[in-house]
Design an enzyme around this catalytic site. Structure first.
Site, mmCIF file in Angstrom:
data_model
loop_
_atom_site.group_PDB
_atom_site.id
_atom_site.type_symbol
_atom_site.label_atom_id
_atom_site.label_comp_id
_atom_site.label_asym_id
_atom_site.label_seq_id
_atom_site.Cartn_x
_atom_site.Cartn_y
_atom_site.Cartn_z
ATOM 1 N N ARG A 61 1.035 -1.250 -0.051
ATOM 2 C CA ARG A 61 -0.071 0.102 -0.191
ATOM 3 C C ARG A 61 0.818 1.276 0.050
ATOM 4 O O ARG A 61 0.232 2.046 -0.349
ATOM 5 C CB ARG A 61 -0.854 0.173 1.153
ATOM 6 N N GLN A 118 4.090 24.100 20.279
ATOM 7 C CA GLN A 118 3.522 24.746 19.373
ATOM 8 C C GLN A 118 4.018 24.155 17.966
ATOM 9 O O GLN A 118 5.158 23.873 17.921
ATOM 10 C CB GLN A 118 3.751 26.227 19.250
ATOM 11 N N ASN A 161 3.841 25.252 13.881
ATOM 12 C CA ASN A 161 3.608 26.204 12.622
ATOM 13 C C ASN A 161 4.330 25.802 11.579
ATOM 14 O O ASN A 161 4.862 25.006 10.997
ATOM 15 C CB ASN A 161 4.631 27.330 13.134
ATOM 16 N N HIS A 170 16.804 33.587 12.572
ATOM 17 C CA HIS A 170 15.968 33.701 13.819
ATOM 18 C C HIS A 170 15.969 32.921 14.834
ATOM 19 O O HIS A 170 16.713 31.760 14.876
ATOM 20 C CB HIS A 170 14.273 33.686 13.241
ATOM 21 N N LYS A 201 13.526 23.480 17.948
ATOM 22 C CA LYS A 201 12.811 23.150 17.078
ATOM 23 C C LYS A 201 13.058 22.010 16.200
ATOM 24 O O LYS A 201 14.105 21.756 16.264
ATOM 25 C CB LYS A 201 12.364 24.362 16.296
ATOM 26 N N HIS A 245 18.075 30.115 13.403
ATOM 27 C CA HIS A 245 17.782 29.073 12.478
ATOM 28 C C HIS A 245 17.195 29.925 11.133
ATOM 29 O O HIS A 245 16.729 31.101 11.172
ATOM 30 C CB HIS A 245 16.566 28.241 12.758
ATOM 31 N N TYR A 269 6.898 23.272 11.481
ATOM 32 C CA TYR A 269 8.025 23.167 12.682
ATOM 33 C C TYR A 269 7.006 23.037 13.800
ATOM 34 O O TYR A 269 5.889 23.160 13.881
ATOM 35 C CB TYR A 269 8.051 24.996 13.030
ATOM 36 N N LYS A 291 12.965 43.200 7.367
ATOM 37 C CA LYS A 291 13.614 42.964 8.590
ATOM 38 C C LYS A 291 14.768 42.130 8.809
ATOM 39 O O LYS A 291 15.884 42.429 9.195
ATOM 40 C CB LYS A 291 12.454 42.301 9.421
ATOM 41 N N ASP A 292 14.496 40.900 7.887
ATOM 42 C CA ASP A 292 15.859 40.045 7.742
ATOM 43 C C ASP A 292 17.019 40.486 7.144
ATOM 44 O O ASP A 292 17.946 40.225 7.434
ATOM 45 C CB ASP A 292 15.291 38.768 6.977
#
Length: 176
Positions: free
Chosen positions: A23, A46, A48, A62, A72, A119, A132, A167-168
């Protein structure tokens, strides 16, 4: 699951072990007990997703400041990405060093990134999606980052002209 350590302490490649039959296959992608046996933070607080329309979209680098550091587990569920973990732990033997691997829907690999590491990733295909699993909830007031092309790190990306947020792109030079 197969756990392979990288040259950065605490950063692990996690591969699935498919159990196949006519299968298709079945494989575990998460087991708290197995992660704990490898000394990895097994909290799951959490989850994401990040959907990225265009190839060469770069998100990162980040991390979250103490006391909200976030371990993570990162997996690409559609498309392909170049996934990077950067060691920002001042007491680490690999401080300011990085590791990168390709994650894809096809290879089903994941990268575990411990607290104290930044990361980021670069999409290698249009319409790539990243999943994540986080050990801490996102807190905007704790969000931090370092510039993707900062010479202090010398990260080798598979493009010189990524599509990234203002921003990055605007993080200042890192002072090791």
């Amino acid at each position: 699951m197969i756990f392979t350590p990288t040259h950065i302490p605490g950063v692990w490649i996690v591969d699935v072990e498919p159990r196949e039959d006519p299968r298709g296959f079945f494989a575990r992608t998460w087991c708290r007990d197995e992660f704990a046996r490898h000394g990895l933070d097994a909290r799951l607080v959490q989850c994401n997703i990040s959907f990225n329309r265009s190839r060469h979209t770069l998100r990162g680098m980040h991390y979250q400041a103490p006391p909200h550091e976030e371990p993570k587990l990162v997996r690409c569920t559609r498309g392909r990405i170049w996934d990077v973990a950067l060691d920002l732990r001042r007491d680490s033997p690999t401080y300011c060093r990085w590791v990168a691997i390709e994650l894809s829907a096809e290879n089903r690999r994941a990268l575990f990134i411990p607290t104290g590491c930044a990361h980021g990733f670069l999409t290698l295909e249009d319409n790539s999606e990243v999943f994540y699993q986080m050990g801490e909830a996102y807190r905007p007031e704790a969000a931090r980052g370092v510039r993707w092309n900062d010479p202090a790190f010398g990260i080798k990306w598979p493009t010189e002209l990524p599509f990234l947020s203002e921003k990055d792109a605007s993080y200042p030079d890192f002072a090791p």
